[in-house]
Design a protein around this motif. Sequence first.
Motif, short mmCIF file in Angstrom:
data_model
loop_
_atom_site.label_atom_id
_atom_site.label_comp_id
_atom_site.label_asym_id
_atom_site.label_seq_id
_atom_site.Cartn_x
_atom_site.Cartn_y
_atom_site.Cartn_z
N THR A 182 0.95 -12.42 -23.84
CA THR A 182 -0.14 -13.29 -23.37
C THR A 182 0.37 -14.69 -23.10
OG1 THR A 182 -1.73 -11.99 -24.64
CG2 THR A 182 -2.41 -14.19 -23.95
N VAL A 186 0.22 -16.45 -19.39
CA VAL A 186 -0.53 -17.69 -19.20
C VAL A 186 0.40 -18.80 -18.72
CG1 VAL A 186 -1.84 -19.48 -20.38
CG2 VAL A 186 -2.34 -17.08 -20.83
N SER A 189 1.42 -18.30 -15.07
CA SER A 189 0.29 -18.56 -14.18
C SER A 189 0.03 -20.05 -14.02
CB SER A 189 -0.95 -17.85 -14.71
OG SER A 189 -2.08 -18.16 -13.93
N VAL A 190 0.05 -20.78 -15.14
CA VAL A 190 -0.21 -22.23 -15.08
C VAL A 190 0.90 -22.94 -14.32
CG1 VAL A 190 -0.33 -24.31 -16.50
CG2 VAL A 190 -1.61 -22.27 -17.16
N GLU A 193 0.50 -22.51 -10.66
CA GLU A 193 -0.61 -23.33 -10.15
C GLU A 193 -0.15 -24.77 -9.90
OE1 GLU A 193 -5.03 -24.91 -11.54
OE2 GLU A 193 -3.92 -23.48 -12.77
N ASP A 218 -2.64 -27.43 -19.86
CA ASP A 218 -3.42 -26.31 -19.34
C ASP A 218 -3.12 -25.01 -20.08
OD1 ASP A 218 -4.66 -27.94 -17.58
OD2 ASP A 218 -3.43 -27.41 -15.85
N ILE A 219 -1.87 -24.79 -20.50
CA ILE A 219 -1.55 -23.60 -21.28
C ILE A 219 -2.31 -23.62 -22.61
CG2 ILE A 219 0.29 -22.38 -22.51
CD1 ILE A 219 2.21 -23.35 -20.33
N ARG A 221 -5.07 -25.25 -23.30
CA ARG A 221 -6.50 -25.09 -23.06
C ARG A 221 -6.85 -23.61 -22.84
NH1 ARG A 221 -6.88 -27.97 -18.69
NH2 ARG A 221 -7.37 -29.94 -19.75
N THR A 222 -6.05 -22.90 -22.11
CA THR A 222 -6.32 -21.48 -21.85
C THR A 222 -6.22 -20.65 -23.12
OG1 THR A 222 -5.46 -21.74 -19.60
CG2 THR A 222 -5.66 -19.49 -20.45
N LEU A 223 -5.19 -20.88 -23.93
CA LEU A 223 -5.02 -20.12 -25.17
C LEU A 223 -6.12 -20.45 -26.17
CD1 LEU A 223 -1.14 -20.34 -25.61
CD2 LEU A 223 -2.48 -18.36 -24.87
N ALA A 225 -9.15 -21.15 -25.31
CA ALA A 225 -10.30 -20.40 -24.83
C ALA A 225 -10.22 -18.93 -25.25
CB ALA A 225 -10.39 -20.51 -23.31
N TYR A 226 -9.02 -18.39 -25.36
CA TYR A 226 -8.84 -17.02 -25.85
C TYR A 226 -8.99 -16.91 -27.36
CZ TYR A 226 -6.76 -15.94 -21.27
OH TYR A 226 -6.55 -15.75 -19.93
#
Length: 367
Positions: A182, A186, A189-190, A193, A218-219, A221-223, A225-226
């Motif tokens: 994961t 992530v 992907s970040v 972007e 951003d990494i 923030r995404t983790l 959220a998970y």
Amino acid sequence: MPWQNNGNGNGDKKNPWGSGGPKRGGGSNGGGGEPPHIDDIIKKGQEQLQQFLPGGGKGIALIVLVAIIGWIGSGVYRVEPNEQGVVLRFGERTELTTPGLHWHMPYPVETVEVRGVTDEKTISIGSRQTVSRRSGRVSVASLDESLMLTQDENIVDVRFNVVWRIKDLGDYLFRLQDPDGTIKSVAESVMREHVGKNRITPIITTGRGGLEEQSLIDIQRTLDAYGAGITILRVQIIESEAPAEVKDAFLDVQRAEADQQKSRNVAAKYANEEIPKAEGQAAVLLQGAEAYRAQTVNRAEGEAARFLSVYNEYAKAKDVTRKRIYLETMEEILAGMDKIILDSNAGSGVVPYLPLNELGKKKSAGN
């Protein structure tokens, strides 16, 4: 229930315990004897156990008590300062434990999972480690991960590491099926972007630091959220360059851009030197013009005031003022000239002129 002899009763076949045993009612050891009852076997085992355990039934109870105490004691565990523990009851998370000595219900009711949460772990994106017999571990590019498209439609080869550690062990174990996979997905992907939002030149030159900071935010923030229970410590860009197929051509472009920037810097330096100099000269000229203007205006105003004062005096006594103006004017005109006075009424025997200039020279020589 006694064992039965399935033979013909002549004692030639052995029973399950070996040779024929004694009959229940006594008698010889001859063939065809009846095997012992299971109750006799159990009783005999109890008698042998009592020989080793003095006290009879109390000894057995003591063994059972020790076993229970040992089973209960197996639930004691320690969590080190750099670790966290998660207690599982029949596989379900029930408690997150901090460093120290703890107890949980023994297996199989509860189990505990203890992991280090201060250890830094690293995931590489764009490269993978291989083992070589000669040089040990070698980093090999993984182009399917490292090649990315920039804003100006160029392809750049970006290889970077993500350094992380566990923040909450319970979330780390139960929220993500594959935490490492994961994080890698992530992060890739970040990074793609942010690379897509920038031109290739800053990515491979001066823009790496900003790219790392934006990606880390951003990494994380995404983790979060998970609910991954993971803290991202650093994003480190190891390499960012043009692909090998066009690297030489791109380096030529970079050198040309560097020369262009150098020329611009030289021109800017020259402008920074000459513009202040020209501005200083212009300021001097303006100050001189202002001074000349003030001087001329003041002189004109003074002459106008003098003329007005003379005119006022002239209006009061015109003849006297006219003669005084005439004399002052002649004084200014004749002040620096050699003067000779001629007398038109002098007689013939007298020298008709007076050399005042020669008299002035003799007087000055005598002094």
